[in-house]
Design a protein around this motif. Structure first.
Motif, PDB file in Angstrom:
ATOM      1  N   UNK A  28      72.617  67.065  74.115  1.00  0.00           N
ATOM      2  CA  UNK A  28      72.409  67.805  75.358  1.00  0.00           C
ATOM      3  C   UNK A  28      70.947  68.183  75.511  1.00  0.00           C
ATOM      4  N   UNK A  29      70.245  68.367  74.358  1.00  0.00           N
ATOM      5  CA  UNK A  29      68.821  68.698  74.416  1.00  0.00           C
ATOM      6  C   UNK A  29      67.956  67.473  74.701  1.00  0.00           C
ATOM      7  N   UNK A  30      68.496  66.323  74.371  1.00  0.00           N
ATOM      8  CA  UNK A  30      67.705  65.096  74.542  1.00  0.00           C
ATOM      9  C   UNK A  30      67.684  64.616  75.975  1.00  0.00           C
ATOM     10  N   UNK A  31      68.722  65.024  76.767  1.00  0.00           N
ATOM     11  CA  UNK A  31      68.776  64.584  78.156  1.00  0.00           C
ATOM     12  C   UNK A  31      69.293  63.177  78.272  1.00  0.00           C
ATOM     13  N   UNK A  32      69.275  62.687  79.486  1.00  0.00           N
ATOM     14  CA  UNK A  32      69.801  61.349  79.774  1.00  0.00           C
ATOM     15  C   UNK A  32      68.782  60.300  79.369  1.00  0.00           C
ATOM     16  N   UNK A  33      69.212  59.396  78.502  1.00  0.00           N
ATOM     17  CA  UNK A  33      68.286  58.359  78.035  1.00  0.00           C
ATOM     18  C   UNK A  33      68.705  56.970  78.436  1.00  0.00           C
ATOM     19  N   UNK A  34      69.917  56.835  79.057  1.00  0.00           N
ATOM     20  CA  UNK A  34      70.384  55.507  79.432  1.00  0.00           C
ATOM     21  C   UNK A  34      70.920  54.774  78.234  1.00  0.00           C
ATOM     22  N   UNK A  35      71.532  53.601  78.396  1.00  0.00           N
ATOM     23  CA  UNK A  35      72.121  52.859  77.292  1.00  0.00           C
ATOM     24  C   UNK A  35      71.102  52.472  76.247  1.00  0.00           C
ATOM     25  N   UNK A  36      71.429  52.747  75.008  1.00  0.00           N
ATOM     26  CA  UNK A  36      70.564  52.342  73.913  1.00  0.00           C
ATOM     27  C   UNK A  36      70.745  50.861  73.636  1.00  0.00           C
ATOM     28  N   UNK A  37      69.711  50.180  73.331  1.00  0.00           N
ATOM     29  CA  UNK A  37      69.809  48.744  73.111  1.00  0.00           C
ATOM     30  C   UNK A  37      68.933  48.359  71.944  1.00  0.00           C
ATOM     31  N   UNK A  38      69.136  47.121  71.527  1.00  0.00           N
ATOM     32  CA  UNK A  38      68.327  46.598  70.437  1.00  0.00           C
ATOM     33  C   UNK A  38      66.908  46.313  70.898  1.00  0.00           C
ATOM     34  N   UNK A  39      66.616  46.552  72.135  1.00  0.00           N
ATOM     35  CA  UNK A  39      65.318  46.291  72.729  1.00  0.00           C
ATOM     36  C   UNK A  39      65.486  46.175  74.217  1.00  0.00           C
ATOM     37  N   UNK A  40      64.530  46.594  74.996  1.00  0.00           N
ATOM     38  CA  UNK A  40      64.663  46.511  76.432  1.00  0.00           C
ATOM     39  C   UNK A  40      64.765  45.060  76.872  1.00  0.00           C
ATOM     40  N   UNK A 263      75.450  53.776  73.846  1.00  0.00           N
ATOM     41  CA  UNK A 263      74.502  54.842  73.591  1.00  0.00           C
ATOM     42  C   UNK A 263      75.241  56.118  73.205  1.00  0.00           C
ATOM     43  N   UNK A 264      74.498  57.227  73.079  1.00  0.00           N
ATOM     44  CA  UNK A 264      75.107  58.490  72.631  1.00  0.00           C
ATOM     45  C   UNK A 264      76.192  58.948  73.600  1.00  0.00           C
ATOM     46  N   UNK A 265      75.991  58.701  74.883  1.00  0.00           N
ATOM     47  CA  UNK A 265      76.977  59.160  75.859  1.00  0.00           C
ATOM     48  C   UNK A 265      78.305  58.425  75.689  1.00  0.00           C
ATOM     49  N   UNK A 266      78.237  57.104  75.495  1.00  0.00           N
ATOM     50  CA  UNK A 266      79.458  56.321  75.305  1.00  0.00           C
ATOM     51  C   UNK A 266      80.140  56.680  73.995  1.00  0.00           C
ATOM     52  N   UNK A 267      79.350  56.880  72.930  1.00  0.00           N
ATOM     53  CA  UNK A 267      79.955  57.250  71.649  1.00  0.00           C
ATOM     54  C   UNK A 267      80.608  58.620  71.729  1.00  0.00           C
TER      55      UNK A 267
END
Length: 468
Positions: A28-40, A263-267
């Motif tokens: 919650x402190x990190x905010x929205x970061x979008x899907x994490x990926x192995x690289x953009x 990402x963190x949101x999906x997990x």
């Protein structure tokens, strides 16, 4: 065949609930970061999304946002790897809608060897622009489980009706027939849209049929078989598919593969939407708030309980829960708490345990694999409640049988020694303390007396006869 083991949810339920809270507070402190990926993803890249395990709200959220990011980054192709026993109908339809609306080709790929795309996975594979399977995989068993029992089993066929007279009104189909008809029509429309075998698609729904990879290729259920992702890219090179009503040629010769992981949101969403974790969060939340009310100022139980309660309600909002089941669980908890304050001789406690067990059984309306409350969790919670209730009842009964050791009642019948006495009143010594006392005028210092009453801070005493 449903390989889901409900004991996994029980074993990991408590730790997962705590992990969900910690993950929520940290991220919650990190905010929205979008899907994490192995690289953009680079321009004109191939993006890979992976569906593993039961399909639920977290899965649909991950796929929808992954497709959106791939389109925004100009990816040329999305590979959707599937290995799933099925899942929730609502989540499956959201994924299919995202695939049909995607502005780029989506290739469904059942992999690796030994994987399967059962139930909802079959629908998703049919919706993809290209359907591929690895050797040693299978698909099918797409019968809606909520209408026909265990996953992978066909729904019971309705009994044949006796011949009716022409005057008899036609009877309406039951709920199972409606659900099966709707699912069959849905997968048939997907098969016709992608030019695949529609007859077998209906058979997978109505009769829970399954196919191996080679058989699926032979009858036109899938488009190709590939050993791995690299082989799939080579097989797709030069293929033409229809995307958004227009022909589009897939060229994979010089494309780079980028995997987008949850990402963190999906997990986090995947953790709290586990029905076992949601049930544990509800219990922790209710009891945390109750402890805060019973002991104001502790703060900790109230804060943790409020967070758990909000997370549980959010999970129940997006899960196919029966609010009647939730109400029974809350009623059961309330009755168990009331048992500690109301002398019901166990009636409230037994009623609370019964209401909790029935509510937990009815909690999830869908029988999709991975989305039921484990009976081990239900039984374990019921046993824990019963033991707690029994322990509290035993302590209460023992407390009632103990003699009074404090207060006004404890003084009655005690023996005191007269220190000073005159005209029916004076001072006595009781348990090392000096008390003012009133009694017979014949009392004298040194005599022993018995306390017969208490009036404020003055004792009423009487002489102890020699026989006493």
């Amino acid at each position: 065949m449903n390989t889901h083991d409900p004991r996994r949810g029980l074993v990991a339920g408590g730790l997962a609930a705590l992990r969900a809270i910690a993950l929520f507070l940290l991220t919650a402190l990190a905010g929205w970061t979008g899907p994490a990926s192995a690289g953009e993803p680079s321009r004109a890249a191939v993006v890979q999304l992976t569906i593993t395990g039961p399909i639920g709200p977290a899965t649909s959220d991950y796929v929808e946002r992954g497709l959106g990011q791939a389109a925004a980054d100009g990816a040329a192709l999305v590979i959707l790897r599937l290995d799933t026993p099925g899942g929730l109908d609502t989540s499956m339809r959201e994924i299919i809608k995202a695939i049909l609306a995607a502005p780029l080709p989506v290739a469904g790929f059942v992999a690796p060897r030994g994987a399967h795309a059962a139930s909802a996975g079959t629908f998703i594979l049919y919706a993809c622009h290209v359907a591929a399977m690895a050797p040693g995989t299978n698909l099918g068993a797409a019968t809606p489980v909520a209408i026909g029992g265990p996953e992978g089993q066909p729904s019971p066929k309705p009994p044949e009706r006796e011949a009716s007279s022409p005057r008899d009104e036609p009877s309406l189909p039951d709920v199972r027939e409606k659900a099966a008809s709707d699912a069959a029509a849905y997968i048939r429309s997907l098969a016709q849209l992608r030019g695949r075998n529609a007859a077998w698609a209906e058979k997978a729904v109505i009769e829970a049929a399954s196919l191996s990879a080679s058989d699926a290729l032979a009858i036109g259920v899938v488009d190709l078989i590939a050993e791995d992702t690299d082989a799939l890219l080579r097989a797709l090179d030069g293929r033409t598919v229809t995307v958004a009503g227009q022909q589009q040629r897939i060229e994979t010769g010089r494309l780079t593969l980028t995997a987008i992981e949850p990402d963190w949101r999906a997990r986090f969403l995947g953790i709290i939407t586990n029905p076992n974790v949601a049930a544990i969060l509800l219990l922790v939340g209710v009891y945390g708030v109750l402890f805060e009310f019973y002991s104001p100022g502790l703060v900790g139980p109230g804060v943790i309980g409020a967070i758990c309660l909000v997370l549980a309600l959010y999970a129940f909002h997006i899960l196919p829960v029966s609010w009647g089941g939730v109400s029974l669980i809350l009623l059961g908890i309330a009755l168990l708490v009331a048992e500690a304050f109301v002398p019901s001789f166990g009636v409230l406690g037994l009623g609370g345990i019964t209401a909790f067990v029935i509510g937990a059984i009815l909690l999830i309306e869908d029988d999709a694999p991975g989305f039921g409350v484990a009976w081990q969790l239900i039984g374990g919670s019921a046993v824990a409640f019963a033991l707690t209730f029994g322990l509290l009842s035993t302590l209460v009964m023992r407390a009632r049988a103990r003699p009074v050791v404090t207060g006004r009642e404890q003084l009655i019948g005690q023996t005191a020694r007269v220190l000073d006495w005159s005209a029916g009143e004076g001072w006595v010594q009781l348990a090392g303390e000096r008390w003012r006392a009133r009694g017979p005028s014949a009392l004298a210092p040194g005599m022993h007396v018995r306390v017969t009453g208490v009036d404020g801070l003055t004792l009423a005493v009487e002489a102890i006869s020699p026989s006493s």
